[in-house]
Scaffold this motif. Structure first.
Motif, PDB file in Angstrom:
ATOM      1  N   ASP A 126       1.019  -1.141  -0.001  1.00  0.00           N
ATOM      2  CA  ASP A 126      -0.049  -0.287   0.081  1.00  0.00           C
ATOM      3  C   ASP A 126       1.237   1.428  -0.133  1.00  0.00           C
ATOM      4  OD1 ASP A 126      -3.127   1.342   0.284  1.00  0.00           O
ATOM      5  OD2 ASP A 126      -2.144   1.913   2.322  1.00  0.00           O
ATOM      6  N   ASN A 129       2.313   2.098  -3.485  1.00  0.00           N
ATOM      7  CA  ASN A 129       1.402   1.361  -3.914  1.00  0.00           C
ATOM      8  C   ASN A 129       1.664   0.888  -5.985  1.00  0.00           C
ATOM      9  OD1 ASN A 129      -1.172   2.940  -5.758  1.00  0.00           O
ATOM     10  ND2 ASN A 129      -0.125   4.004  -7.325  1.00  0.00           N
ATOM     11  N   SER A 131       0.707  -3.738  -6.467  1.00  0.00           N
ATOM     12  CA  SER A 131      -0.713  -4.780  -6.859  1.00  0.00           C
ATOM     13  C   SER A 131      -0.515  -5.317  -4.907  1.00  0.00           C
ATOM     14  CB  SER A 131      -0.455  -5.708  -8.273  1.00  0.00           C
ATOM     15  OG  SER A 131      -1.372  -6.217  -7.876  1.00  0.00           O
TER      16      SER A 131
END
Length: 311
Positions: A126, A129, A131
């Motif tokens: 997260d 950024n 997947s």
């Protein structure tokens, strides 16, 4: 680069400069294997680039690997669920009975469970950024491994399991070659683990390989290159997956190590193997490549610590 980063870089180089050495120390390959649940069953070869060469010498390595996997896939004929954290602890003892010959015994302990890293990995992905590949913020540390095919081949495990894995016996012969080394190796994996716990395949595996260790070509940069290739003969799994497994595979390794200081080595390694199963799912039926990044803290010629991350 801004001024602060430039100052930090200059200070770091200044502090480390007294430890630089003109000649690269021995660079040892990482002892990593593919820990995908249905692949770590097999005796993927170690392709060691630094076996003992002096008669009567011993070496002991204690190796710990933790892998965290979340992978749910299916097609018209197959389905796989691989939500697991695997810990592998290995005691590797090596002995040189005569010059340029080495015998090794590798005893693994394997644990499959829900683990504790799901939350960390979710936050890591997260933050950058990246997947999540299906990971959810409200779904941490469950455990489930299963495989199902349209032909009826299946495996399912939802309770944590652990135990002694498949013990390996390795023999290696080193032949000097213009300040480099050619290392011929043979390795036998014994069925001492338990297929039902995914700590072993239940079959004998045998591999033969050749590794080249090259500290000479880029010696002036304190860089060692190494690489190897092995053929692996796979005994039948003690379960239904034997219906889709292959009985021969190739495995290879390429690596580079830089002796940054007398204490620190930085290493980058690429491990690969051909497909181990006949399957339409890429996780089972495709070749696999693993990138290993990290380094070593070399305290003495006989005491060192490897730290790495694999993807």
């Amino acid at each position: 680069m801004n001024r602060s980063l430039l100052i930090i870089a200059i200070l770091a180089v200044s502090l480390l400069a007294p430890f630089y050495t003109a000649a690269a120390a021995e660079v040892r390959a990482f002892h990593n294997i593919n820990q995908f649940a249905f692949k770590q069953l097999f005796g993927l070869p170690s392709l060691d680039n630094s076996p003992l060469t002096e008669a009567g010498t011993w070496r002991m390595n204690v190796i710990a690997n933790i892998s965290n996997t979340y992978d749910i896939s299916d097609d018209a004929n197959e389905q796989i669920i691989n939500d697991v954290e695997t810990f592998s602890g290995n005691l590797l003892v090596s002995y040189a009975p005569r010059d340029n010959w080495q015998l090794s015994l590798n005893v693994p302990y394997i644990n499959h469970s829900g683990g504790f890293l799901d939350d960390f990995i979710y936050n890591w992905h997260d933050f950058f950024n990246m997947s999540q590949n299906g990971r959810r913020d409200d779904h941490h540390d469950p455990f489930h491994i299963s495989y199902l095919s349209g032909s009826g081949t299946s495996f399912d495990m939802s309770d944590a399991q652990s135990g002694i894995g498949d013990i390996r016996i390795n023999g290696a012969y080193t032949r000097p070659w213009e300040n480099r080394a050619l290392i011929f190796s043979a390795e036998l994996k014994l069925p001492t683990g338990d297929y039902d716990k995914l700590t072993g395949s239940g079959g004998y595996d045998f591999s033969v390989g050749l590794t080249v260790n090259d500290p000479e070509s880029l010696e002036k940069y304190r860089i060692t290159l190494y690489g190897g290739l092995a053929g692996l003969f796979l005994g039948d799994i003690d379960g239904e997956l034997a219906a889709i497994q292959k009985n021969f595979a190739l495995a290879g390794r390429l690596g580079i190590g830089w002796q940054a200081t007398k204490l620190i080595q930085l290493k980058l390694q690429l491990d690969a193997q051909s497909a181990l199963y006949d399957s339409g799912l890429k996780q089972m039926g495709d070749p696999a490549v693993q990138l290993v990044m990290g380094g070593s803290l070399t305290f003495t010629d006989d005491v060192y610590l490897d730290i790495s991350v694999a993807e």
